[in-house]
Design a protein around this motif. Structure first.
Motif, PDB file in Angstrom:
ATOM      1  N   PHE A 235      88.737 118.424  14.705  1.00 44.86           N
ATOM      2  CA  PHE A 235      88.084 117.316  15.385  1.00 44.86           C
ATOM      3  C   PHE A 235      88.786 116.024  15.000  1.00 44.86           C
ATOM      4  O   PHE A 235      89.475 115.953  13.993  1.00 44.86           O
ATOM      5  CB  PHE A 235      86.584 117.247  15.062  1.00 44.86           C
ATOM      6  N   ARG A 236      88.605 115.014  15.808  1.00 47.29           N
ATOM      7  CA  ARG A 236      89.234 113.723  15.580  1.00 47.29           C
ATOM      8  C   ARG A 236      88.195 112.715  15.099  1.00 47.29           C
ATOM      9  O   ARG A 236      87.025 112.784  15.476  1.00 47.29           O
ATOM     10  CB  ARG A 236      89.889 113.213  16.863  1.00 47.29           C
ATOM     11  N   VAL A 237      88.651 111.782  14.269  1.00 51.08           N
ATOM     12  CA  VAL A 237      87.790 110.715  13.765  1.00 51.08           C
ATOM     13  C   VAL A 237      88.516 109.381  13.908  1.00 51.08           C
ATOM     14  O   VAL A 237      89.743 109.347  14.025  1.00 51.08           O
ATOM     15  CB  VAL A 237      87.401 110.948  12.280  1.00 51.08           C
ATOM     16  N   ASN A 238      87.739 108.290  13.862  1.00 48.41           N
ATOM     17  CA  ASN A 238      88.368 106.975  13.866  1.00 48.41           C
ATOM     18  C   ASN A 238      88.620 106.553  12.413  1.00 48.41           C
ATOM     19  O   ASN A 238      88.159 107.221  11.475  1.00 48.41           O
ATOM     20  CB  ASN A 238      87.522 105.959  14.642  1.00 48.41           C
ATOM     21  N   PRO A 239      89.354 105.472  12.172  1.00 49.27           N
ATOM     22  CA  PRO A 239      89.687 105.078  10.794  1.00 49.27           C
ATOM     23  C   PRO A 239      88.461 104.835   9.905  1.00 49.27           C
ATOM     24  O   PRO A 239      88.474 105.186   8.720  1.00 49.27           O
ATOM     25  CB  PRO A 239      90.497 103.792  10.972  1.00 49.27           C
TER      26      PRO A 239
ATOM     27  N   THR B 181      87.582 106.915   6.462  1.00 48.52           N
ATOM     28  CA  THR B 181      87.311 106.268   5.172  1.00 48.52           C
ATOM     29  C   THR B 181      85.979 106.736   4.606  1.00 48.52           C
ATOM     30  O   THR B 181      85.875 107.051   3.416  1.00 48.52           O
ATOM     31  CB  THR B 181      87.311 104.732   5.337  1.00 48.52           C
ATOM     32  N   LEU B 182      84.974 106.812   5.450  1.00 48.70           N
ATOM     33  CA  LEU B 182      83.658 107.276   5.010  1.00 48.70           C
ATOM     34  C   LEU B 182      83.721 108.714   4.503  1.00 48.70           C
ATOM     35  O   LEU B 182      83.162 109.044   3.449  1.00 48.70           O
ATOM     36  CB  LEU B 182      82.658 107.157   6.158  1.00 48.70           C
ATOM     37  N   ILE B 183      84.425 109.572   5.232  1.00 46.87           N
ATOM     38  CA  ILE B 183      84.565 110.975   4.818  1.00 46.87           C
ATOM     39  C   ILE B 183      85.307 111.059   3.491  1.00 46.87           C
ATOM     40  O   ILE B 183      84.895 111.789   2.581  1.00 46.87           O
ATOM     41  CB  ILE B 183      85.282 111.804   5.907  1.00 46.87           C
ATOM     42  N   ARG B 184      86.379 110.305   3.352  1.00 46.33           N
ATOM     43  CA  ARG B 184      87.146 110.327   2.091  1.00 46.33           C
ATOM     44  C   ARG B 184      86.297 109.819   0.923  1.00 46.33           C
ATOM     45  O   ARG B 184      86.358 110.373  -0.180  1.00 46.33           O
ATOM     46  CB  ARG B 184      88.422 109.504   2.226  1.00 46.33           C
ATOM     47  N   ASN B 185      85.503 108.780   1.149  1.00 48.76           N
ATOM     48  CA  ASN B 185      84.639 108.255   0.081  1.00 48.76           C
ATOM     49  C   ASN B 185      83.602 109.285  -0.341  1.00 48.76           C
ATOM     50  O   ASN B 185      83.374 109.498  -1.543  1.00 48.76           O
ATOM     51  CB  ASN B 185      83.947 106.970   0.535  1.00 48.76           C
TER      52      ASN B 185
END
Length: 115
Positions: free
Chosen positions: A12-16, A20-24
């Motif tokens: 799936f694709r995400v916006n920036p 960032t939220l997923i990485r955090n």
């Protein structure tokens, strides 16, 4: 060639901002591998849906009580007295608010125990 256990690709694709939220959240959970984190969340993660209809009903009842209290205060200031029927009406609505709040608390407690 070796046959893989996991041979189905899901993407799936995400916006920036989402990235960032997923990485955090991934770093907060202690994962270092994005694939491992996303797989774990997809398979074992929780999605909590809370029904807020009781909260809305409680707010509606509080508005009624507030309106009735204002009307009683106006009557008391104009006439110097309050009708017992008005007080009984507020008491019954306040009892309903308390009942709704107890249901809300029980519902939240149940959700938290499941998590």
């Amino acid at each position: 060639m070796q046959k893989l256990k996991r041979n189905i690709n899901i993407g799936f694709r995400v916006n920036p901002e989402e990235q960032t939220l997923i990485r955090n959240r991934m770093s907060q959970s202690g994962f270092r591998n994005m694939r491992a984190y996303l797989l774990k969340m997809a398979v074992c993660g929780y999605v909590i849906n809370i029904d807020l209809s009781d909260v809305r009903e409680c707010s509606r009842l509080l508005r009624f009580i507030s309106n009735n209290t204002n009307q009683i205060a106006r009557k008391a200031n104009e006439n110097g007295g309050i009708y017992s029927a008005d007080i009984a009406d507020i008491q019954s609505k306040l009892s309903e608010v308390c009942r709704q709040q107890n249901q809300i608390i029980l519902g939240i407690t149940k959700v938290l125990k499941e998590v």
